[in-house]
Design a protein around this motif. Structure first.
Motif, PDB file in Angstrom:
ATOM      1  N   PRO C 153       0.874  -0.772   0.420  1.00  8.22           N
ATOM      2  CA  PRO C 153       0.096   0.036   0.098  1.00  8.22           C
ATOM      3  C   PRO C 153       1.139   0.993  -0.051  1.00  8.22           C
ATOM      4  CG  PRO C 153      -1.380  -1.038   1.719  1.00  8.22           C
ATOM      5  CD  PRO C 153       0.747  -1.683   0.932  1.00  8.22           C
ATOM      6  N   LYS C 154       2.069   0.688   0.656  1.00  9.41           N
ATOM      7  CA  LYS C 154       3.185   2.116   0.708  1.00  9.41           C
ATOM      8  C   LYS C 154       3.426   2.443  -0.530  1.00  9.41           C
ATOM      9  CE  LYS C 154       5.292   1.964   4.481  1.00  9.41           C
ATOM     10  NZ  LYS C 154       5.265   0.816   5.010  1.00  9.41           N
ATOM     11  N   PHE C 155       4.311   1.865  -1.415  1.00 12.50           N
ATOM     12  CA  PHE C 155       4.656   2.275  -2.920  1.00 12.50           C
ATOM     13  C   PHE C 155       3.640   1.861  -3.813  1.00 12.50           C
ATOM     14  CE2 PHE C 155       8.464   3.621  -0.733  1.00 12.50           C
ATOM     15  CZ  PHE C 155       8.450   3.059   0.275  1.00 12.50           C
ATOM     16  N   ALA C 156       2.399   1.716  -3.767  1.00 17.51           N
ATOM     17  CA  ALA C 156       1.973   1.051  -5.501  1.00 17.51           C
ATOM     18  C   ALA C 156       1.857   2.254  -5.816  1.00 17.51           C
ATOM     19  CB  ALA C 156       0.773   0.480  -5.145  1.00 17.51           C
ATOM     20  N   LEU C 157       1.683   3.273  -5.509  1.00 12.38           N
ATOM     21  CA  LEU C 157       1.469   4.365  -6.697  1.00 12.38           C
ATOM     22  C   LEU C 157       3.043   4.587  -6.889  1.00 12.38           C
ATOM     23  CD1 LEU C 157      -0.700   6.858  -7.165  1.00 12.38           C
ATOM     24  CD2 LEU C 157       0.416   8.168  -5.288  1.00 12.38           C
ATOM     25  N   LEU C 158       4.013   4.185  -6.356  1.00 11.29           N
ATOM     26  CA  LEU C 158       5.491   4.284  -6.922  1.00 11.29           C
ATOM     27  C   LEU C 158       5.774   3.905  -7.800  1.00 11.29           C
ATOM     28  CD1 LEU C 158       8.355   5.516  -6.190  1.00 11.29           C
ATOM     29  CD2 LEU C 158       9.017   3.840  -5.607  1.00 11.29           C
ATOM     30  N   SER C 159       4.641   2.567  -8.534  1.00  9.00           N
ATOM     31  CA  SER C 159       5.025   1.878  -9.501  1.00  9.00           C
ATOM     32  C   SER C 159       4.224   2.478 -10.846  1.00  9.00           C
ATOM     33  CB  SER C 159       4.451   0.343  -9.439  1.00  9.00           C
ATOM     34  OG  SER C 159       2.824   0.605  -9.041  1.00  9.00           O
ATOM     35  N   VAL C 160       3.623   3.177 -10.097  1.00  2.00           N
ATOM     36  CA  VAL C 160       2.365   3.494 -11.542  1.00  2.00           C
ATOM     37  C   VAL C 160       3.510   4.947 -11.767  1.00  2.00           C
ATOM     38  CG1 VAL C 160       0.055   5.481 -11.875  1.00  2.00           C
ATOM     39  CG2 VAL C 160       0.003   3.621 -10.525  1.00  2.00           C
ATOM     40  N   ILE C 161       3.438   5.620 -11.083  1.00  3.98           N
ATOM     41  CA  ILE C 161       4.471   6.980 -10.939  1.00  3.98           C
ATOM     42  C   ILE C 161       5.416   6.058 -11.593  1.00  3.98           C
ATOM     43  CG2 ILE C 161       6.207   8.348 -10.522  1.00  3.98           C
ATOM     44  CD1 ILE C 161       4.456   8.879  -8.004  1.00  3.98           C
ATOM     45  N   ILE C 162       6.167   5.448 -11.953  1.00  4.74           N
ATOM     46  CA  ILE C 162       7.188   4.987 -12.382  1.00  4.74           C
ATOM     47  C   ILE C 162       7.609   4.796 -13.910  1.00  4.74           C
ATOM     48  CG2 ILE C 162       9.090   3.138 -12.775  1.00  4.74           C
ATOM     49  CD1 ILE C 162       9.262   3.025 -10.027  1.00  4.74           C
ATOM     50  N   VAL C 163       6.426   4.436 -14.178  1.00  3.18           N
ATOM     51  CA  VAL C 163       5.479   3.976 -15.350  1.00  3.18           C
ATOM     52  C   VAL C 163       5.161   4.603 -16.249  1.00  3.18           C
ATOM     53  CG1 VAL C 163       4.479   2.005 -16.834  1.00  3.18           C
ATOM     54  CG2 VAL C 163       5.026   1.495 -14.849  1.00  3.18           C
ATOM     55  N   SER C 164       4.622   5.748 -15.473  1.00  2.52           N
ATOM     56  CA  SER C 164       4.288   6.934 -15.981  1.00  2.52           C
ATOM     57  C   SER C 164       4.970   7.530 -16.737  1.00  2.52           C
ATOM     58  CB  SER C 164       3.474   7.612 -15.027  1.00  2.52           C
ATOM     59  OG  SER C 164       1.886   7.278 -15.075  1.00  2.52           O
ATOM     60  N   ILE C 165       6.604   8.029 -15.584  1.00  6.07           N
ATOM     61  CA  ILE C 165       7.076   8.678 -16.579  1.00  6.07           C
ATOM     62  C   ILE C 165       8.488   8.082 -17.500  1.00  6.07           C
ATOM     63  CG2 ILE C 165       9.609   9.523 -15.982  1.00  6.07           C
ATOM     64  CD1 ILE C 165       9.275   9.315 -13.026  1.00  6.07           C
ATOM     65  N   TRP C 166       8.147   6.718 -17.550  1.00  2.00           N
ATOM     66  CA  TRP C 166       8.588   6.059 -18.390  1.00  2.00           C
ATOM     67  C   TRP C 166       7.204   6.631 -19.863  1.00  2.00           C
ATOM     68  CZ3 TRP C 166       6.422   1.949 -21.748  1.00  2.00           C
ATOM     69  CH2 TRP C 166       7.789   0.911 -22.894  1.00  2.00           C
ATOM     70  N   LYS C 167       6.567   6.287 -19.515  1.00  2.00           N
ATOM     71  CA  LYS C 167       5.688   6.365 -20.862  1.00  2.00           C
ATOM     72  C   LYS C 167       5.268   7.797 -21.671  1.00  2.00           C
ATOM     73  CE  LYS C 167       1.879   4.452 -23.321  1.00  2.00           C
ATOM     74  NZ  LYS C 167       2.785   6.020 -24.908  1.00  2.00           N
ATOM     75  N   PHE C 168       5.360   8.966 -20.725  1.00  2.00           N
ATOM     76  CA  PHE C 168       5.166  10.438 -20.914  1.00  2.00           C
ATOM     77  C   PHE C 168       6.700  11.079 -21.193  1.00  2.00           C
ATOM     78  CE2 PHE C 168       1.451   9.536 -20.465  1.00  2.00           C
ATOM     79  CZ  PHE C 168       0.960   8.735 -19.653  1.00  2.00           C
ATOM     80  N   SER C 169       7.325  10.582 -20.879  1.00  2.00           N
ATOM     81  CA  SER C 169       8.822  11.229 -20.619  1.00  2.00           C
ATOM     82  C   SER C 169       9.282  11.463 -22.382  1.00  2.00           C
ATOM     83  CB  SER C 169       9.956  11.010 -19.947  1.00  2.00           C
ATOM     84  OG  SER C 169       9.850   9.812 -19.993  1.00  2.00           O
ATOM     85  N   PRO C 170       9.122  10.189 -22.888  1.00  2.00           N
ATOM     86  CA  PRO C 170       9.606  11.013 -24.686  1.00  2.00           C
ATOM     87  C   PRO C 170       9.064  11.873 -25.137  1.00  2.00           C
ATOM     88  CG  PRO C 170       9.421   9.114 -24.271  1.00  2.00           C
ATOM     89  CD  PRO C 170       8.460   9.323 -23.595  1.00  2.00           C
ATOM     90  N   PHE C 171       7.798  12.197 -25.061  1.00  2.00           N
ATOM     91  CA  PHE C 171       6.747  13.172 -25.352  1.00  2.00           C
ATOM     92  C   PHE C 171       7.047  14.424 -24.867  1.00  2.00           C
ATOM     93  CE2 PHE C 171       2.783  14.638 -27.653  1.00  2.00           C
ATOM     94  CZ  PHE C 171       2.636  15.801 -26.942  1.00  2.00           C
ATOM     95  N   ALA C 172       7.662  14.721 -23.784  1.00  2.00           N
ATOM     96  CA  ALA C 172       8.499  15.605 -23.441  1.00  2.00           C
ATOM     97  C   ALA C 172      10.131  16.777 -23.775  1.00  2.00           C
ATOM     98  CB  ALA C 172       8.516  15.779 -22.359  1.00  2.00           C
ATOM     99  N   THR C 173      10.310  14.819 -24.026  1.00  2.00           N
ATOM    100  CA  THR C 173      11.578  14.825 -24.951  1.00  2.00           C
ATOM    101  C   THR C 173      11.774  15.531 -26.808  1.00  2.00           C
ATOM    102  OG1 THR C 173      12.050  12.752 -23.938  1.00  2.00           O
ATOM    103  CG2 THR C 173      13.741  13.562 -25.634  1.00  2.00           C
ATOM    104  N   LEU C 174      10.011  14.974 -26.897  1.00  2.00           N
ATOM    105  CA  LEU C 174      10.128  15.544 -28.810  1.00  2.00           C
ATOM    106  C   LEU C 174      10.111  16.984 -28.755  1.00  2.00           C
ATOM    107  CD1 LEU C 174       7.993  12.666 -30.023  1.00  2.00           C
ATOM    108  CD2 LEU C 174      10.036  13.396 -30.493  1.00  2.00           C
ATOM    109  N   ILE C 175       8.857  17.538 -27.546  1.00  2.00           N
ATOM    110  CA  ILE C 175       9.115  18.971 -27.584  1.00  2.00           C
ATOM    111  C   ILE C 175      10.377  19.776 -27.225  1.00  2.00           C
ATOM    112  CG2 ILE C 175       8.024  21.387 -26.063  1.00  2.00           C
ATOM    113  CD1 ILE C 175       5.991  18.685 -25.245  1.00  2.00           C
ATOM    114  N   ILE C 176      10.877  19.018 -25.921  1.00  2.00           N
ATOM    115  CA  ILE C 176      12.499  19.975 -25.826  1.00  2.00           C
ATOM    116  C   ILE C 176      12.844  20.036 -26.783  1.00  2.00           C
ATOM    117  CG2 ILE C 176      13.904  19.837 -24.213  1.00  2.00           C
ATOM    118  CD1 ILE C 176      12.689  19.071 -22.292  1.00  2.00           C
ATOM    119  N   LEU C 177      13.838  19.085 -27.708  1.00  2.00           N
ATOM    120  CA  LEU C 177      14.262  18.813 -28.349  1.00  2.00           C
ATOM    121  C   LEU C 177      13.741  19.502 -30.089  1.00  2.00           C
ATOM    122  CD1 LEU C 177      16.472  16.526 -30.074  1.00  2.00           C
ATOM    123  CD2 LEU C 177      15.180  15.424 -30.311  1.00  2.00           C
ATOM    124  N   GLY C 178      12.747  20.220 -30.086  1.00  2.00           N
ATOM    125  CA  GLY C 178      11.626  20.682 -31.777  1.00  2.00           C
ATOM    126  C   GLY C 178      12.332  21.978 -30.971  1.00  2.00           C
ATOM    127  N   GLY C 179      12.140  22.175 -29.429  1.00  2.00           N
ATOM    128  CA  GLY C 179      13.105  23.755 -28.729  1.00  2.00           C
ATOM    129  C   GLY C 179      14.287  23.906 -29.481  1.00  2.00           C
TER     130      GLY C 179
END
Lengths: 273, 502, 295
Positions: C153-179
């Motif tokens: 119960p203490k760290f279940a959210l952490l697993s969601v956080i980890i996978v979210s970072i994995w999934k969403f950071s490429p989008f941020a990469t594209l934006i920043i790279l474009g910049g």
């Protein structure tokens, strides 16, 4: 190539990046090929079982979903682009219409609404329209959900087309419609292509709304199929991994091949607004 | 085609308005008006239907001839039970029926029977199984899938497999077809009465409708170690069951004589199982949850007595196994069968199958749940039944399939082949069945005394309210009276009725 | 006359989009707003009863809602910030000139394209006892191999956080790279001539110029995080109990597991409000970007 501290750092960086992003996928592929008992082991697989792909790909607990996805995406993607093109064009171009900003912001706002919030009523909507658990129903909903996104991307492309071309055409007396087809479309083909790719990826990956408006294999897309798949005969993680890889393949391959355009398209949309 | 040019002047943005352009504009306005009108009408319809959901009317299908002149008559009779169905004309093309199945199908009987029906019995009908949520997934999702199908009248799912506690919900909301005209009272006699009762509903017009045909029956009973209780101690359970007092004193005695065993392994953790247990205590005291108008009776004396007895069982007499309040049903069963540390065990019917091949084979038996003096023993009923989607396009064929799969021979074959226990009570007197499943007569006695959990469309929510309260009482946190008062208030609030006492 | 023709054309060409978007997004939004003030449960004889704000009051007092709100707050910070940080580094990497440049980018983009649910399912295998994550954790001495974060119960959210970072950071990469790619190379040339080290150029030239892109990236990732149910659904299903429930997944559960459309609509409205508040800067930014520039 100079070998200095910088390039070493670069190498390490590249390896880390590939490990982090692609590692899980590579590992999933490995899991899908190795024998079931070794699914969790960290060592190299003792043998590779390629037949598993065939078994899962012909399993009627899974494959119908793949084809449902294919059908829905193949029709929804061109449909979205078709709908979004005129709208994005007039928004991008018709400076004299004062309301166009409002329209654009409206579409943008619609794009940012979380689909979860709408899922409750969309469910009833499809039932009332008798499109529940049908592929046309899926297509209808996908078109509505992703049109604003397409408009956003496309209008930035249209805005990037130099005005002089249009003005020259207008001097020659072309009507707006003609201009659209004969001049704009060919030039904006890259933009249309990028939009199609992005819409395709989004539609294929869509899960939540599909979960609420489908019921059986009649219209269930592959995202649901993978989630509900628990092995052909019994629960096997290797088979689940196989199904996941099959489900991911089309989008990933397309994204890989067109990554340059995706980057260009998204950054153009952001930079140009 | 082109606008008239301003001769000589370069004014790219000025155009003269030709008739053609005027027509174009008019055309656009017209099309725009039509489209806007259509969308507006659609929107208005949707908004309108969002306001007042349509009144659900019970549709009673006509059994007789359809335009293709198919008459299906199903007869199931005892003692030579055969299913005879006559179909006058067979349609030219294949008909597909889609059914759901219970998530756990140990010997693949659903698949085998679906296949046999499609290939041998009615070759022009193809019965397919729609795979539901994963086995690990909550049964709640499985419930939702069938509710969705029934509610939407989706033609993509024809035959349902429904838990007995969903009976009221499906009947009251017309999510399943009313089968009362096909499933006649004569036919209903052959099935477990409590399950029929769970699936019978009087609708607003006073018409009695039956939503499903019982299929798998599960019933709670008191398992016990025959070798210890009967053979060593010489105690024989009475034919109409002990009273709770008698049972508790027997347990206290046995606890002294067998110090390293627990007298009773029973699951009292906060779950649906707890409500099943409570239902048995309640019903064996003649208690009820609601009256005819859904006023809440659960705070009344019989219920308080029943709950108090449950509490005493754990805290006063201390005869339960130590993990009774936290462990689950499987843990309790393991204590009884695998660890052989319990003398009595309250559980469903599947325990018999788990004892085969274990050291306890042949050493356990089942008797009635204890009761209160002056009342009958009652056992909580569970199980699954067949229903038909109101949106099914081939109701006759679906009915034919259901009649076939609930027929005497087919069910007998499945039971003898290690399948589920079926809800046809005439099966339990069959000599072959008794030979293969010696405990069948005990089940028969239990089936006669079934009791149902409250038959309300919102039973799931009622259970959600009840579980914490009952558990608080059996844990000793609240007194039985306090817990039931709280529960009664919550229920009355939720249902919009009152708390009453008789 | 020309003006009417212009307006007509404008509206005419917008009709298809408006119809689809209206039917699928706008009208459901209005109806959900309307319904949030009613008591409406499926299965309760399906009658709508007006209850005013009672749904909202109930929700605020509901412990599960409170947990999901707090969780949404947590991941609202815990996902976008690390994502953009990682994205910055990755974008800087991909902006360098080396041979495998575009290959790395292609790999990252293709990993991003994997559907969230399927990725979640795959990651779930990694989080199993004796799976990759637990073995890694035991190697680092943080836990033992049979640990599973998903059931903690203490760290279940952490697993969601980890996978979210994995999934969403490429989008941020594209934006920043474009910049990054909009920065003209002459700036770097000039800096190098003046003898600046790499770190200096990065801190003093690159960062300030892409600052606005980082902001956009944070906002976008924040929006994705708020709206996503896929990852929570496939990884933890809400977590042990309700430990990893977030606003969006709770909305879904209220609608479809509890079948309470009245309360579900109310939560949906709160979710929309939450998304809009965190998105207002983004919307304003895009508005400025798009239309002010054209004057």
């Amino acid at each position: 190539m100079k070998v200095n501290s910088f390039s070493i750092l670069l190498c390490i960086g590249v390896m880390l990046v590939i490990l982090f992003y692609f590692g899980p996928i590579f590992w999933a592929v490995l899991m899908s090929l190795r024998p079931e008992e070794e699914v969790y082991s960290l060592s190299l697989p003792s043998r590779l079982i390629f037949e598993r792909y065939y078994i899962v790909a012909t399993s009627d607990k899974y494959i119908p979903t793949f084809f449902n996805s294919l059908k829905a995406t193949a029709i929804a993607t061109p449909l979205v682009v078709l709908i979004a093109s005129p709208a994005s064009y007039v928004i991008a171009r018709m400076r004299e219409i004062k309301g166009r900003v409002a329209f654009f912001m409206f579409y943008l706002l619609m794009m940012f609404l979380p689909p979860v919030a709408l899922a409750g009523y969309l469910y009833e909507l499809l039932i009332n329209m008798k499109l529940y658990d049908t592929i046309p129903g899926l297509i209808l909903v996908y078109s509505g959900l992703f049109t604003p996104f397409a408009i956003w991307i496309l209008s930035s492309y249209f805005r990037g087309i130099p005005k002089e071309i249009e003005e020259a055409a207008m001097v020659d007396g072309a009507s707006r419609l003609q201009m659209l087809f004969k001049i704009i479309l060919p030039i904006s083909l890259p933009g249309v292509a990028v939009t199609s790719i992005l819409v395709f990826i989004s539609v294929w990956s869509e899960f939540l709304i599909a979960n609420t408006i489908t019921l059986t294999y009649n219209s269930r897309p592959v995202t649901l199929g993978v989630l509900m798949f628990a092995g052909v005969l019994e629960m096997r993680w290797s088979e689940i991994a196989t199904a996941a890889i099959i489900g991911m393949m089309p989008v990933m391959i397309i994204a890989f091949l067109t990554s340059r355009y995706i980057v260009r398209g998204l950054s153009a949309a952001i930079i140009r607004g | 085609m082109y606008g008239e040019k301003d001769s000589g002047k370069l004014e790219p943005l000025r155009k003269k308005y030709t008739r053609r352009q005027a027509l174009g504009t008019a055309g656009k306005v017209a099309i725009g008006a039509v489209v806007a009108g259509a969308v507006g009408a659609l929107g208005g319809y949707l908004v309108g239907s969002a306001q007042v959901p349509s009144e659900r009317t019970v549709t009673v299908r006509e059994t007789v001839t359809s335009t293709v002149t198919k008459t299906v008559t199903a007869t199931a009779s005892v003692p030579s039970p055969t299913v005879t169905t006559t179909i006058a004309t067979t349609p030219a093309s294949k008909i597909k029926l889609v059914m759901t199945q219970h998530p756990a199908d140990p010997h693949d009987w659903y698949k085998k029977m679906a296949k046999r029906y499609s290939e041998q019995v009615r070759p022009y009908v193809d019965v397919e199984i729609a795979w539901g949520p994963t086995i690990g997934g909550a049964v709640a999702e499985y419930y939702r899938m069938q509710v969705d199908a029934g509610r939407s009248r989706s033609p993509t799912l024809d035959i349902f497999n429904l838990d007995v506690i969903w009976g009221a919900a499906f009947n009251a909301n017309d999510w399943c077809l009313d089968l009362s005209d096909r499933f006649t009272p004569e036919l209903r006699k052959y099935f477990v009465p409590a399950m029929i009762e769970a699936w019978t509903w009087i609708d607003k017009k006073g018409h009695e409708r039956v939503g499903a045909v019982p299929w798998m029956a599960d019933i709670g009973g008191l398992w016990y170690r025959k070798d210890i209780v009967e053979e060593e101690e010489g105690i024989k359970p009475p034919a109409d069951g002990w009273t709770w007092e008698e049972f508790f004193s027997i347990c206290v005695d046995l606890k002294e004589k067998y110090p390293d065993m627990y007298p009773l392994a029973i699951d009292n953790a906060k779950s649906e199982q707890l409500i099943c247990n409570f239902q048995e205590f309640l019903a064996s005291n003649g208690g009820e949850w609601f009256d005819e108008e859904w006023n809440v009776l659960i705070a009344d004396t019989p219920a308080v007595e029943a709950l108090q007895t449950m509490v005493d069982m754990i805290h006063k007499y201390k005869i339960c196994h130590p993990e009774t309040l936290t462990g689950d049903l499987e843990l309790a069963r393991k204590k009884f069968i695998d660890e052989q540390k319990a003398i009595f065990h309250r559980n469903w019917c599947y325990v018999w199958g788990t004892s085969i091949g274990s050291p306890l084979e042949g050493k356990i038996w089942e008797t009635l749940i204890p009761r209160f003096p002056g009342h009958e023993s009652k056992s909580c009923v569970g199980g699954w039944s067949w229903a038909i989607n109101p949106g099914c396009r081939y109701v006759d064929e679906a009915w034919d399939f259901i009649m076939w799969i609930t027929s005497y021979e087919v069910e007998k074959e499945m039971m003898l082949g290690g399948g589920w226990l079926h809800a046809r009570i005439d099966l339990y007197n069959d000599p072959e069945i008794i030979k293969a499943i010696p405990i069948a007569p005990a089940y028969y006695e239990l089936y006669k005394r079934g009791t149902n959990r409250p038959k309300h469309p919102e039973y799931m929510t009622i259970s959600d309210f009840a579980q914490p309260e009952v558990h608080a009482a059996v844990s000793g946190i609240k007194s039985a009276e306090q817990a039931l008062n709280d529960l009664a208030r919550k229920l009355a609030d939720f249902l919009g009725t009152k708390v009453v006492k008789r | 006359m020309g003006k009417i023709k212009g307006i007509t054309s404008f509206i005419f060409y917008n009709l298809p989009s408006l119809s689809f978007v209206g039917i699928v997004i706008f009208i459901p939004f209005l109806i959900t707003l309307y319904r949030s003030f009613f008591k409406f449960r499926i299965g309760s004889f399906e009658i709508l009863n007006f209850t005013g704000f009672r749904n909202y009051l109930w929700i605020i007092g509901d412990s599960t809602f409170q947990i999901s709100f707090i969780n949404s707050l947590i991941i609202g910070f815990a996902v976008p910030l690390p994502s953009v940080l990682i994205a910055l580094l990755v974008a800087a990497l991909c902006n360098q000139r080396f041979r495998g440049n575009s290959l790395v980018l292609s790999l990252v983009v293709s990993a991003w394209a994997a559907p969230a649910v399927i990725a979640g399912r795959v990651w779930k295998i990694f989080f199993q006892p004796h799976g990759l994550i637990s073995l890694l954790g035991s190697y680092l001495g943080l836990c033992d191999p049979s640990y599973t974060m998903l059931a903690d119960p203490k760290f279940a959210l952490l697993s969601v956080i980890i996978v979210s970072i994995w999934k969403f950071s490429p989008f941020a990469t594209l934006i920043i790279l474009g910049g990054m790619r909009t920065i003209s190379p002459e700036l770097y040339e000039a800096a190098r001539i003046d003898g600046a080290s790499y770190r200096d150029t990065f801190l003093k030239i690159t960062l300030p110029l892409i600052g606005r892109y980082m902001n956009i990236a944070i906002l976008f990732v924040g929006m994705f995080t708020a709206a996503t149910v896929d990852l929570v659904y496939s990884l933890t299903g809400g977590g042990p109990g309700y430990a990893s429930e977030i606003l969006s997944s709770y909305t879904y559960k209220m609608f479809f597991l509890q079948q309470d459309f009245g309360k579900g609509s109310a939560i949906a409205m709160i979710l929309i409000l939450w998304s809009l508040i965190s998105l207002a800067p983004l919307l304003y930014f895009i508005y400025k970007q798009t239309f002010r520039r054209e004057s």
